[in-house]
Design a protein around this motif. Structure first.
Motif, short mmCIF file in Angstrom:
data_model
loop_
_atom_site.label_atom_id
_atom_site.label_comp_id
_atom_site.label_asym_id
_atom_site.label_seq_id
_atom_site.Cartn_x
_atom_site.Cartn_y
_atom_site.Cartn_z
N LEU B 143 0.96 -1.21 0.02
CA LEU B 143 -0.09 -0.07 0.11
C LEU B 143 1.00 1.22 -0.08
O LEU B 143 2.01 1.47 0.72
CB LEU B 143 -0.75 -0.16 1.26
CG LEU B 143 -1.90 -1.06 1.41
CD1 LEU B 143 -2.50 -1.06 2.55
CD2 LEU B 143 -2.92 -0.67 0.42
N VAL B 144 0.58 2.29 -0.95
CA VAL B 144 1.33 3.31 -0.90
C VAL B 144 0.40 4.74 -0.69
O VAL B 144 -0.64 4.79 -1.43
CB VAL B 144 2.07 3.68 -2.39
CG1 VAL B 144 2.79 5.10 -2.35
CG2 VAL B 144 2.92 2.40 -2.54
N TRP B 145 0.64 5.37 0.38
CA TRP B 145 -0.04 6.57 0.43
C TRP B 145 0.62 7.84 -0.06
O TRP B 145 1.85 7.89 0.27
CB TRP B 145 -0.29 6.82 2.08
CG TRP B 145 -1.34 6.24 2.64
CD1 TRP B 145 -2.56 6.39 2.86
CD2 TRP B 145 -1.16 4.66 3.56
NE1 TRP B 145 -3.24 5.44 3.50
CE2 TRP B 145 -2.39 4.62 3.68
CE3 TRP B 145 0.01 3.95 3.61
CZ2 TRP B 145 -2.53 3.05 4.61
CZ3 TRP B 145 -0.25 2.82 4.19
CH2 TRP B 145 -1.41 2.32 4.64
N VAL B 146 -0.07 8.38 -0.88
CA VAL B 146 0.54 9.56 -1.55
C VAL B 146 -0.47 10.85 -1.04
O VAL B 146 -1.71 10.79 -1.25
CB VAL B 146 0.72 9.59 -2.96
CG1 VAL B 146 1.15 10.80 -3.55
CG2 VAL B 146 1.49 8.28 -3.31
N SER B 147 0.20 11.91 -0.65
CA SER B 147 -0.44 13.10 -0.40
C SER B 147 -1.13 13.57 -1.60
O SER B 147 -0.20 14.04 -2.43
CB SER B 147 0.40 14.26 0.74
OG SER B 147 1.35 14.43 -0.47
#
Lengths: 197, 152
Positions: B143-147
């Motif tokens: 999982l990658v969170w990108v603002s």
């Protein structure tokens, strides 16, 4: 104006259009009254180039303040007041820039002209209009701006003393004194000019 | 004749005196030789000025004269473009994104410092202040969170 026939429209109609942003209507007003506004600037400044610049500045100011014009006077009277005020500001700047001469200080208090003998013969009586104008122009140029302005406002703009005092930001007594001095000085200058070859 | 009398005489000629005073000055002028002479001089000067008036013409063509006026009008009406002020929400967002990023980096650092038990089946990594990655090896999930939107 439906047909955009500006040339046949009355001033008040053109003013109303110009107040709504119609520059073509304003151009027509400039075209109609440019000579009068320029003439007033020239009568005060005695300099063609400055008079042209100041009259143009007056028109720009007129456009910017057009919504304030409510028609209490004619449009030309309103515009003339604008150009007179601009000329007065400019003349005051000139005065600040140069040191006041002894003669100018003398003029403020009335100078020797108050005691000058009265000129009983009319020196301009037999002059032709063109010659008279030249002599008056020359004599007017020799007056200080305060004296010339008082004469212009009284004789040509037909302002009353109190109106001149308000315009020039001085007392009615000063207006009366300046006017008297200016007339006597002018009479003296015209009398001298008559004896010129 | 004193100064006051001179100025009164002038005011009379200019029509600036009230009626009763004007009558008085008029009678004085008629009787006093000096006053009569001064009155004549002032009238002559005034007349000379009136007679000298002639139409003055602007020494420029209509088009040339108007072009400068028009240019100045257009220039004065050009409203300078003001820099758009960011809204309160936008300003808060700009402050919170780096703060959130910093918090994530700190959390990752703390977890790494404590050390993961051998055989850990998951890993967190922070690529930069704007992205946060979680990998679950057991489930094969990343999982990658990108603002978003990207910070300007």
């Amino acid at each position: 104006m439906a047909d955009k026939d500006y040339s046949s429209a009355e001033d008040p109609a053109l003013v109303r259009l110009a107040q709504k942003g119609d520059t073509a209507a304003f151009e027509e007003l400039v075209f109609r009254h440019r000579d009068k506004i320029y003439a007033r600037a020239f009568s005060m400044m005695r300099n063609e180039e400055e008079a042209v610049d100041l009259s143009q500045e007056a028109w720009v100011k007129g456009w910017q303040r057009l919504t304030q014009f409510q028609g209490e006077s004619s449009f030309t009277t309103w515009m003339t007041r604008i150009v007179i005020n601009l000329c007065l500001d400019q003349l005051r700047k000139h005065k600040r820039q140069r040191a006041e001469s002894i003669e100018e200080l003398d003029e403020e208090s009335g100078g020797v002209e108050r005691q000058m003998p009265v000129i009983t013969v009319n020196p301009t009586e037999r002059l032709e209009r063109g010659e008279l104008r030249q002599r008056i122009d020359k004599a007017m140029s020799q007056l200080s701006y305060e004296h010339r302005t008082v004469l212009v406002l009284h004789e040509f703009e037909e302002m009353e003393y109190k109106e001149i005092a308000k315009t020039m930001d001085c007392s009615i007594g000063t207006v009366m004194s300046r006017l008297f001095y200016a007339r006597r000085k002018l009479a003296a200058l015209l009398a001298d000019l008559k004896s010129e070859p | 004749m004193n100064e006051e009398q001179q100025l009164k005489l002038q005011a009379f000629l200019d029509g600036e005196l009230p009626e009763d005073e004007a009558r008085e000055i008029s009678a004085w002028i008629a009787q006093d030789e000096e006053a009569t002479a001064l009155s004549k001089e002032l009238r002559n000067t005034r007349q000379a000025l009136k007679n000298s008036v002639s139409p003055v013409r602007l020494p420029e063509s209509r088009e040339f004269y108007w072009s400068k006026i028009q240019r100045e009008i257009e220039r004065s009406e050009r409203v300078p473009v003001r820099a758009v002020q960011p809204s309160l929400f936008e300003r808060l967002r700009r402050m919170l994104i780096p703060a959130a990023g910093f918090a994530l980096v700190a959390a990752a650092g703390v977890m790494m410092f404590r050390g993961m038990p051998n055989g850990a089946d998951s890993e967190m990594a922070v690529a930069d202040s704007g992205a946060f990655t979680y990998r679950d090896y057991a489930n094969g999930t990343t999982l990658v969170w990108v603002s978003y939107p990207a910070e300007r």
